[in-house]
Design a protein around this motif. Structure first.
Motif, PDB file in Angstrom:
ATOM      1  N   LEU A 162       2.466   1.700  -3.399  1.00 32.42           N
ATOM      2  CA  LEU A 162       1.524   2.266  -4.362  1.00 32.42           C
ATOM      3  C   LEU A 162       1.443   3.776  -4.207  1.00 32.42           C
ATOM      4  O   LEU A 162       1.489   4.519  -5.202  1.00 32.42           O
ATOM      5  CB  LEU A 162       0.142   1.636  -4.177  1.00 32.42           C
ATOM      6  N   TRP A 163       1.332   4.244  -2.964  1.00 31.44           N
ATOM      7  CA  TRP A 163       1.259   5.682  -2.733  1.00 31.44           C
ATOM      8  C   TRP A 163       2.551   6.383  -3.160  1.00 31.44           C
ATOM      9  O   TRP A 163       2.515   7.499  -3.700  1.00 31.44           O
ATOM     10  CB  TRP A 163       0.962   5.973  -1.268  1.00 31.44           C
ATOM     11  N   ARG A 168       0.835  -1.201   0.000  1.00 36.48           N
ATOM     12  CA  ARG A 168       0.000   0.000   0.000  1.00 36.48           C
ATOM     13  C   ARG A 168       0.877   1.262   0.000  1.00 36.48           C
ATOM     14  O   ARG A 168       0.613   2.213  -0.750  1.00 36.48           O
ATOM     15  CB  ARG A 168      -0.915   0.006   1.230  1.00 36.48           C
ATOM     16  N   ASN A 172       4.450   5.488  -5.603  1.00 40.15           N
ATOM     17  CA  ASN A 172       4.403   5.573  -7.069  1.00 40.15           C
ATOM     18  C   ASN A 172       3.505   6.715  -7.523  1.00 40.15           C
ATOM     19  O   ASN A 172       3.813   7.426  -8.492  1.00 40.15           O
ATOM     20  CB  ASN A 172       3.927   4.254  -7.659  1.00 40.15           C
ATOM     21  N   VAL A 173       2.383   6.899  -6.840  1.00 36.04           N
ATOM     22  CA  VAL A 173       1.475   7.997  -7.178  1.00 36.04           C
ATOM     23  C   VAL A 173       2.158   9.345  -6.926  1.00 36.04           C
ATOM     24  O   VAL A 173       2.132  10.246  -7.777  1.00 36.04           O
ATOM     25  CB  VAL A 173       0.171   7.890  -6.366  1.00 36.04           C
ATOM     26  N   VAL A 174       2.783   9.479  -5.760  1.00 39.23           N
ATOM     27  CA  VAL A 174       3.476  10.727  -5.437  1.00 39.23           C
ATOM     28  C   VAL A 174       4.654  10.947  -6.382  1.00 39.23           C
ATOM     29  O   VAL A 174       4.923  12.072  -6.818  1.00 39.23           O
ATOM     30  CB  VAL A 174       3.947  10.718  -3.971  1.00 39.23           C
ATOM     31  N   SER A 185      11.804  12.709  -9.350  1.00 39.32           N
ATOM     32  CA  SER A 185      10.712  11.766  -9.101  1.00 39.32           C
ATOM     33  C   SER A 185      11.221  10.496  -8.432  1.00 39.32           C
ATOM     34  O   SER A 185      10.529   9.898  -7.597  1.00 39.32           O
ATOM     35  CB  SER A 185      10.001  11.422 -10.416  1.00 39.32           C
ATOM     36  N   PHE A 208       4.863  10.033  -9.479  1.00 37.58           N
ATOM     37  CA  PHE A 208       4.354  10.530 -10.753  1.00 37.58           C
ATOM     38  C   PHE A 208       4.023  12.019 -10.641  1.00 37.58           C
ATOM     39  O   PHE A 208       4.293  12.797 -11.566  1.00 37.58           O
ATOM     40  CB  PHE A 208       3.115   9.749 -11.175  1.00 37.58           C
ATOM     41  N   GLY A 209       3.452  12.427  -9.511  1.00 36.19           N
ATOM     42  CA  GLY A 209       3.182  13.846  -9.300  1.00 36.19           C
ATOM     43  C   GLY A 209       4.457  14.668  -9.318  1.00 36.19           C
ATOM     44  O   GLY A 209       4.508  15.760  -9.914  1.00 36.19           O
TER      45      GLY A 209
END
Length: 209
Positions: free
Chosen positions: A27-28, A24, A30-32, A166, A34-35
């Motif tokens: 996953l977060w 979990r 990876n999201v951050v 990133s 990408f941001g």
């Protein structure tokens, strides 16, 4: 405190950060990440136009006219990614060596790369420097090179800088984590996991996520 190979007798392991066992959190990240990729790309592009307003457009314009150009572009991307990984982990390794005097161990796997000095316990503040050094130093070096190198270098430099930013999302998490613990906390980095050791009096550390 100084880095040490011998854990002080009043220290004990308190919490471990291991992304391979925390999907979990991974996953977060990876999201951050990408941001950060999008935000850093926009920021560094604006910086190019601020530093080199008369050359930026020419340096950032390119065309692919055939298979040969396409293959060259792909090769350039691969080389830029490889350079970024090498610079990023090499900077971690350099600061591990500066603080401990030990030769760092580099690990490269399909989904991540890491540098560590297994067997060493690093105090919080030096470990903060190790964690943030690639983001800070590679960004500053990239900005300097954007200001002095020919415009043809802009795309490669920007790609390295953006990927480095990133890719530092895990380092930023570690830095945020470390800032919430006592200064005498010791970090034990094994490359794919980090364990914090605390004195008996400082046993209540905040969770990772």
């Amino acid at each position: 405190m100084r880095p040490t190979r011998d854990l002080p007798p009043n220290y004990h392991p308190q919490v471990t950060l291991d992304l391979t066992r925390n999907p979990r959190l991974l996953l977060w990240l990876n999201v951050v990440g990408f941001g950060l990729l999008v935000a850093s790309a926009a920021f560094f592009l604006k910086m190019v136009f601020w530093l080199r307003p008369h050359e930026a457009a020419a340096g950032l314009t390119f065309a692919i006219s055939g298979l040969g150009d396409g293959l060259k572009t792909i090769m350039a991307l691969v080389l830029a990614i490889g350079a970024m990984i090498g610079l990023h982990e090499g900077t971690h390794g350099l600061f591990f060596w500066l603080f401990s005097g030990a030769r760092p161990v580099f690990t490269f796997k399909g989904y991540y790369a890491s540098a560590a000095v297994p067997g060493w316990y690093i105090p919080r503040n030096p470990y903060l420097v190790v964690s943030l050094a690639p983001l800070v130093l590679i960004t500053l070096l990239g900005i300097l090179l954007l200001a002095i190198l020919p415009p043809a270098w802009f795309p490669a430099l920007l790609l390295v800088m953006v990927l480095n930013t990133s890719g530092a999302v895990g380092d930023l998490l570690v830095a945020f984590w470390l800032l919430r613990v006592p200064a005498d906390t010791l970090a034990y980095d094994q490359g794919d996991s980090i364990t914090l050791y605390v004195r008996a009096a400082d046993s209540a550390l905040p969770p990772v996520a």
